[in-house]
Motif scaffolding. Structure first.
Motif, PDB file in Angstrom:
ATOM      1  N   GLY A  43       0.916  -1.152  -0.014  1.00 23.89           N
ATOM      2  CA  GLY A  43      -0.152  -0.023  -0.018  1.00 23.89           C
ATOM      3  C   GLY A  43       0.912   1.243  -0.016  1.00 23.89           C
ATOM      4  N   CYS A  44       2.098   1.149  -0.392  1.00 23.61           N
ATOM      5  CA  CYS A  44       3.039   2.535  -0.262  1.00 23.61           C
ATOM      6  C   CYS A  44       2.952   2.817  -1.680  1.00 23.61           C
ATOM      7  N   GLU A  45       2.705   4.276  -1.613  1.00 22.46           N
ATOM      8  CA  GLU A  45       2.990   5.275  -3.083  1.00 22.46           C
ATOM      9  C   GLU A  45       4.349   5.161  -2.995  1.00 22.46           C
ATOM     10  N   ILE A  46       4.685   5.080  -4.428  1.00 22.94           N
ATOM     11  CA  ILE A  46       6.135   4.918  -4.877  1.00 22.94           C
ATOM     12  C   ILE A  46       6.692   6.152  -5.433  1.00 22.94           C
ATOM     13  N   ALA A  47       7.833   6.511  -5.083  1.00 26.23           N
ATOM     14  CA  ALA A  47       8.457   7.720  -5.742  1.00 26.23           C
ATOM     15  C   ALA A  47       9.587   7.340  -6.139  1.00 26.23           C
ATOM     16  N   LEU A  48      10.047   7.916  -7.422  1.00 30.22           N
ATOM     17  CA  LEU A  48      11.476   7.637  -7.560  1.00 30.22           C
ATOM     18  C   LEU A  48      12.629   8.935  -7.546  1.00 30.22           C
ATOM     19  N   ALA A  49      13.454   8.910  -6.990  1.00 30.57           N
ATOM     20  CA  ALA A  49      14.582   9.974  -6.594  1.00 30.57           C
ATOM     21  C   ALA A  49      15.813   9.509  -6.782  1.00 30.57           C
ATOM     22  N   ASP A  50      16.585  10.685  -7.095  1.00 31.02           N
ATOM     23  CA  ASP A  50      18.186  10.469  -7.207  1.00 31.02           C
ATOM     24  C   ASP A  50      18.610  11.491  -6.142  1.00 31.02           C
ATOM     25  N   LEU A  51      19.202  11.196  -5.071  1.00 30.33           N
ATOM     26  CA  LEU A  51      19.727  12.080  -4.076  1.00 30.33           C
ATOM     27  C   LEU A  51      20.697  13.177  -4.733  1.00 30.33           C
ATOM     28  N   LEU A  52      21.110  13.008  -5.819  1.00 33.90           N
ATOM     29  CA  LEU A  52      22.159  14.137  -6.332  1.00 33.90           C
ATOM     30  C   LEU A  52      21.303  15.039  -7.102  1.00 33.90           C
ATOM     31  N   ASP A  53      20.038  14.689  -7.105  1.00 34.95           N
ATOM     32  CA  ASP A  53      19.005  15.722  -8.146  1.00 34.95           C
ATOM     33  C   ASP A  53      18.123  16.269  -7.165  1.00 34.95           C
ATOM     34  N   THR A  54      18.348  17.640  -6.847  1.00 38.21           N
ATOM     35  CA  THR A  54      17.572  18.218  -5.880  1.00 38.21           C
ATOM     36  C   THR A  54      16.287  18.538  -6.369  1.00 38.21           C
ATOM     37  N   ALA A  55      15.885  18.410  -7.557  1.00 39.45           N
ATOM     38  CA  ALA A  55      14.388  18.375  -7.925  1.00 39.45           C
ATOM     39  C   ALA A  55      13.541  17.483  -7.724  1.00 39.45           C
ATOM     40  N   SER A  56      14.345  16.066  -8.037  1.00 37.33           N
ATOM     41  CA  SER A  56      13.743  14.835  -7.649  1.00 37.33           C
ATOM     42  C   SER A  56      13.552  14.779  -5.983  1.00 37.33           C
ATOM     43  N   VAL A  57      14.472  15.146  -5.235  1.00 36.81           N
ATOM     44  CA  VAL A  57      14.123  14.798  -3.999  1.00 36.81           C
ATOM     45  C   VAL A  57      13.084  15.715  -3.650  1.00 36.81           C
TER      46      VAL A  57
END
Length: 300
Positions: A43-57
């Motif tokens: 039941g988790c919502e899934i998000a993709l992020a790259d810690l080097l990419d401030t916008a994705s965080v």
């Protein structure tokens, strides 16, 4: 919304599961969609992020009430320390711009030291940078994770030897199971008792400290064979680590960490830390690791 970075890892997955079982909305942050499949099923919502990419965080933390942040050491990078600092800076930029009410950072024993402790100095940097975020902070410092022994199990099973950077092999040191860290992290995110304390520093280790001798003996008992702990001479550490595939700079971080361990500098910070104990024993943790490692060895 509780946002869990590193949710596919051994700690993050447990934290996400505990929060979901308590009925809370969880956004599990992973690097690729496949890592999120198991988390999506609970039941988790899934998000993709790259810690080097401030916008994705920034996208990942949008609407968050609380964030559990994990910044892994990029061991494959040529300069792991510099790369991890870049990851920290990028993540902190996003958190400063849109701070949640709570942040829990997964940190490390020894993080109070600014230098001389190898990998632990990177967690000191993480804690220092996060103090600029206007929020209620919790630093969860954990002892050496028991699952780190997974990397050594094939050697122990094949050759009956456990090379040790802990000197002497009889020296007791703190360890903890990843699942115990994950459970405590979730509980701290839900805990309202210390909202006037920031940063709140919490330490966790197993109820019993262990030695490398004990690790070798326990693996031997579980596997039905003899395993001997052997001190690796200090002058051979770098060569051994690099022969195992670690880059020169990552090996240096490991060497500095174990020098600090052996000098007694890596422990919980008595003056400021709340101290918790995980219930998982060394034998229980190793028993959980062995079947998969033995199966891989048997298939070769």
């Amino acid at each position: 919304m509780f946002v869990i970075f590193g949710a596919a890892g051994q700690v993050g997955k447990v934290s996400a599961t505990v929060l979901r079982e308590a009925g809370h909305a969880v956004r599990a942050v992973v690097r690729d969609r496949q890592q999120g499949e198991e988390l999506a099923r609970i039941g988790c919502e899934i998000a993709l992020a790259d810690l080097l990419d401030t916008a994705s965080v920034a996208r990942a933390i949008e609407g968050a009430y609380a964030v559990q942040i994990l910044c892994p050491v990029p061991r494959a990078h040529a300069d792991p320390a510099a790369e991890m600092r870049r990851m920290i800076n990028s993540s902190v930029d996003a958190l400063e711009a849109n701070p949640p009410q709570r942040i829990l950072a997964l940190s490390d024993y020894g993080a109070e030291h600014a230098s001389g402790t190898g990998i632990s100095t990177l967690f000191h940097y993480l804690e220092t940078q996060l103090k600029t975020v206007d929020t209620q902070l919790t630093f969860l410092r954990s002892a050496e994770h028991m699952h780190n022994w997974t990397r050594m199990l094939p050697l122990m099973l094949a050759r009956g030897v456990l090379p040790s950077l802990h000197h002497p092999v009889s020296k007791l040191y703190p360890t903890v199971a990843a699942q115990d860290v994950g459970v405590l992290a979730a509980e701290l995110l839900l805990d309202d008792r210390a909202l006037n304390v920031s940063p709140r520093v919490v330490s966790i280790e197993s109820e019993q400290r262990v030695s490398t001798f004990e690790v070798a003996r326990t693996v031997g008992e579980l596997a039905g064979s003899q395993v001997i702990a052997r001190e690796v001479p200090r002058g051979e550490w770098n060569a051994m680590l690099q022969a195992a595939g670690l880059g020169e700079r990552y090996a240096r971080l490991i060497v500095d960490l174990y020098d600090a361990h052996n000098a007694g500098r890596i422990d919980f910070e008595k003056e400021v830390s709340e101290r918790y104990f995980g219930a998982t024993t060394l034998a229980q943790a190793l028993a959980g690791m062995l079947p998969a490692v033995a199966a891989v060895a048997a298939s070769r």
